[in-house]
Structures are given as C-alpha cells and as structure tokens.
Design an enzyme around this catalytic site. Structure first.
Site, PDB file in Angstrom:
ATOM      1  N   HIS A  54      15.629  15.247  -2.298  1.00  0.00           N
ATOM      2  CA  HIS A  54      15.811  14.080  -1.432  1.00  0.00           C
ATOM      3  C   HIS A  54      14.590  13.854  -0.551  1.00  0.00           C
ATOM      4  O   HIS A  54      14.336  14.636   0.361  1.00  0.00           O
ATOM      5  CB  HIS A  54      17.047  14.270  -0.531  1.00  0.00           C
ATOM      6  CG  HIS A  54      18.295  14.504  -1.304  1.00  0.00           C
ATOM      7  ND1 HIS A  54      18.894  13.513  -2.047  1.00  0.00           N
ATOM      8  CD2 HIS A  54      19.048  15.624  -1.473  1.00  0.00           C
ATOM      9  CE1 HIS A  54      19.963  14.014  -2.637  1.00  0.00           C
ATOM     10  NE2 HIS A  54      20.080  15.297  -2.309  1.00  0.00           N
TER      11      HIS A  54
ATOM     12  N   LYS B 102      -2.801   6.748   0.980  1.00  0.00           N
ATOM     13  CA  LYS B 102      -2.586   7.012   2.402  1.00  0.00           C
ATOM     14  C   LYS B 102      -1.547   8.126   2.504  1.00  0.00           C
ATOM     15  O   LYS B 102      -0.353   7.886   2.687  1.00  0.00           O
ATOM     16  CB  LYS B 102      -2.146   5.735   3.128  1.00  0.00           C
ATOM     17  CG  LYS B 102      -2.376   5.817   4.618  1.00  0.00           C
ATOM     18  CD  LYS B 102      -2.432   4.457   5.245  1.00  0.00           C
ATOM     19  CE  LYS B 102      -2.331   4.527   6.744  1.00  0.00           C
ATOM     20  NZ  LYS B 102      -3.352   5.331   7.391  1.00  0.00           N
TER      21      LYS B 102
ATOM     22  N   ARG C 274       0.828  -1.206   0.000  1.00  0.00           N
ATOM     23  CA  ARG C 274       0.000   0.000   0.000  1.00  0.00           C
ATOM     24  C   ARG C 274       0.863   1.257   0.000  1.00  0.00           C
ATOM     25  O   ARG C 274       0.560   2.251  -0.675  1.00  0.00           O
ATOM     26  CB  ARG C 274      -0.951  -0.027   1.219  1.00  0.00           C
ATOM     27  CG  ARG C 274      -1.976   1.069   1.200  1.00  0.00           C
ATOM     28  CD  ARG C 274      -3.020   0.880   2.272  1.00  0.00           C
ATOM     29  NE  ARG C 274      -2.477   1.000   3.610  1.00  0.00           N
ATOM     30  CZ  ARG C 274      -3.186   0.794   4.734  1.00  0.00           C
ATOM     31  NH1 ARG C 274      -4.464   0.445   4.644  1.00  0.00           N
ATOM     32  NH2 ARG C 274      -2.638   0.933   5.909  1.00  0.00           N
TER      33      ARG C 274
ATOM     34  N   GLU D 193     -16.427   5.231   5.658  1.00  0.00           N
ATOM     35  CA  GLU D 193     -15.539   4.662   6.681  1.00  0.00           C
ATOM     36  C   GLU D 193     -15.481   5.648   7.843  1.00  0.00           C
ATOM     37  O   GLU D 193     -16.173   6.657   7.835  1.00  0.00           O
ATOM     38  CB  GLU D 193     -14.145   4.416   6.114  1.00  0.00           C
ATOM     39  CG  GLU D 193     -13.447   5.675   5.624  1.00  0.00           C
ATOM     40  CD  GLU D 193     -12.022   5.444   5.137  1.00  0.00           C
ATOM     41  OE1 GLU D 193     -11.381   4.474   5.553  1.00  0.00           O
ATOM     42  OE2 GLU D 193     -11.554   6.272   4.344  1.00  0.00           O
TER      43      GLU D 193
ATOM     44  N   ARG E  61       9.582  18.901  -8.237  1.00  0.00           N
ATOM     45  CA  ARG E  61      10.905  18.712  -8.872  1.00  0.00           C
ATOM     46  C   ARG E  61      12.003  19.433  -8.111  1.00  0.00           C
ATOM     47  O   ARG E  61      13.172  19.135  -8.262  1.00  0.00           O
ATOM     48  CB  ARG E  61      10.872  19.216 -10.324  1.00  0.00           C
ATOM     49  CG  ARG E  61      10.063  18.341 -11.251  1.00  0.00           C
ATOM     50  CD  ARG E  61       9.924  18.965 -12.601  1.00  0.00           C
ATOM     51  NE  ARG E  61       9.324  20.305 -12.509  1.00  0.00           N
ATOM     52  CZ  ARG E  61       9.019  21.075 -13.545  1.00  0.00           C
ATOM     53  NH1 ARG E  61       9.244  20.658 -14.765  1.00  0.00           N
ATOM     54  NH2 ARG E  61       8.482  22.263 -13.361  1.00  0.00           N
TER      55      ARG E  61
END
Ligand code: PMP
Length: 294
Positions: A111, A153, A54, A186, A107
């Site tokens: 890192h 997520k 996931r 949910e 862009r």
C-alpha cells in the site's frame, strides 16, 4: 509551521502530531517515492494540472502506483487546504512506496502512502527579491540522467542536499549545480536563466535539470511577450558574462541573481527583463490554476 495543522494521510485528515508513517516505509528507508511542491495563491492552486502530470510521470518511471486518480488528488488537496483555512499556501504532495520489509523489493510494499501537507509559505526575505541573490557553483555535480534522471521528482534528494551543504558552508543561499560535463544544469531547488543581449536563455533539461513548472511558465511568458528565448548549453563563463540572471521555482517564484562565484552580473542589480518577468509571473499566479473556496 503552525501547531494546529491538519495533514492528509491515506484518506484521513489528522492533527500534525499524529501525522506519522511507519519506520518500514520505503520512502524513509530508501527515498523510494515521489513528490510535488505546489502553491496556491488567493484560492487558486497554481498550475495544478502541470504538477499532477509531472507527479504521475515520475511515479510511472518508478512503477509506483498512485492510489488516487487526478480528480481524487485534486479533491484531497482542496479538502486539506480547506481544513487548514489556507488561501495562500505551500502544498506538499507525497506518495511513498509504503510499508515493506528491510529489503529493496518494492513488491513487498502493498500500500503506497499518500501524504498532503499544506502550510503557509516561507519565502526568501523580500530584500533578496529587491537586491538579488549572491550564489556559487559547487563541486557536487547533478546526477547523470542515465543513472537517476533529474526529471524524476523523487524523494531521493541527496544529490541536491550535498550541493546545498556546500552552498551553506560558503555562506550562500543557493548553489548552481553543473552536470558531469561541466555545463550549468540548475540549482538545488530552482531552475536557472540568463539574459544576454536581450535574449533569454536556459539550459535544456537533458543537460540534467528538472522540467520546472515555473521554468515553463517563464518560457510561456517570454513567447507571449515576444522576448527572444532559446534553450542553450550554458557554461560558467556564459554565466559570469550574462547581463542578467535569475532563478525560478515554485517556492522562490522568480528571484534575481546579482553575483556568481564572486563575479558581478550585469550592473549588480536585478535586470530590467528579470523585473518584467517577475511582474508577469506574479500576474499569472492570479489566473492560471484550479479555483477553490474555503
Ligand atoms: N529544480 C529542482 C531540483 C527542484 O527541486 C525544483 C523545485 N521543485 C525546481 C527545479 C523548480 O521546479 P518548479 O518550478 O516546478 O517548482
């Protein structure tokens, strides 16, 4: 949270008070990143493969390159658990876009930041597992999948936080979120199931729900135990008239619900099928995962 906790950031284990990221990290500036909440039970990282699947899928959609391989992440998680001497833990795995400038452009972020926090798990009080939760539906709807797909997520949880605020304002622990069409999706951090006439039902994830790993574990248990199961659209009316209801999530595990919007569910006590699934799930957490030693 413990004081002498060690946190993993970009390949290093640092003391909690030194576990810091840049104010230019796009995870902070824009919620640009992904995460997983994982559990370990008695030296077993539960369903790690599913969590990593996931995690990598969420990152792919965001075009966010995870700086480590699955195997390296597994090693880093175990290293962090070992550094904190944790056999039973909550594991938070996070990758943010990393440091950039004040614009949105990913862009500019060279890192990604990879963080692993492991700590003792804090659960709902035991009483609530015995007696069940009382929860409500709230006005904030779940994100529309065509805008921000709830299956990603991501670090952007504002949708759920707004719903959580509404639950807290009403003195409740959890909120049921409906989708834009008014169907049950949910909760803010859990999936939802109902039982009606012996059949287990949960909304399909396309309604606007996370593909919960606990949800999938419960479905697998139901199939194995020959409990009739269907993914089905659920309305508030269906919820109110369910025989049983329960929530599933990594932190909450399987927790019964006994009241929704003031309507008593079933006989107002955790149902027999719910109790059976809670027990089966508990067994599964001892067997299904990646083993580690401290
Ligand atoms: N829905 C949402 C919105 C969640 O944040 C979570 C917890 N990660 C869940 C459902 C339950 O998913 P899982 O069983 O994978 O923890």
């Amino acid at each position: 949270m413990r004081n002498n906790l060690k946190v993993y950031i970009n390949g290093k284990l640092v003391e909690k008070e030194n576990a810091k990221v840049s104010v230019f990290d796009h995870g902070l500036l824009y919620g640009d990143g992904v995460f997983e909440g994982i559990r370990s039970y008695d030296g077993l990282v539960f369903k790690l493969k599913e969590h990593l699947d996931r995690f990598f899928e969420s990152a792919k959609t965001l075009m966010l390159k995870i700086p480590l391989s699955r195997q390296e992440i597994t090693g880093a998680i175990i290293q962090t658990l070992a550094a904190n001497r944790l056999k039973d833990a909550y594991i938070r795995l996070v990758v943010t876009r990393g440091e950039g400038d004040l614009g949105l452009d990913p862009r500019k972020c060279d890192h990604p930041t990879l963080i692993i926090i492991t700590d003792r798990i804090v659960l709902y009080p035991k009483k609530l597992y015995r007696e069940g939760l009382e929860i409500i539906t709230v006005p904030t709807q779940r994100n529309i999948p065509s805008a921000v797909d709830p299956q990603i997520k991501s670090l952007n949880y504002l949708n759920n936080i707004l719903a959580k605020i509404e639950a807290v304002n009403a003195g409740k622990e959890e909120a049921i979120m409906l989708n834009h069409a008014g169907y049950v999706a949910e909760c803010t951090g859990d999936n939802i199931f109902i039982v009606k006439q012996g059949e287990l039902l949960t909304p399909p994830t396309y309604v606007g729900a996370l593909k919960g790993i606990t949800r999938l574990a419960v479905i697998t248990i139901a199939r194995r135990e020959k409990i009739s199961f269907r993914e089905e659209i659920i309305t508030r009316h269906n919820l109110f008239n369910a025989d049983e209801t329960f929530l599933t999530g990594t932190a909450a595990e399987v927790i019964p619900v006994v009241k929704v919007d003031g309507r008593v569910i079933g006989n107002g006590k955790p149902g027999t099928l719910t109790l059976r699934i809670m027990q089966e799930f508990h067994q599964l957490t001892r067997t299904d995962g990646v083993r580690y030693h401290l």
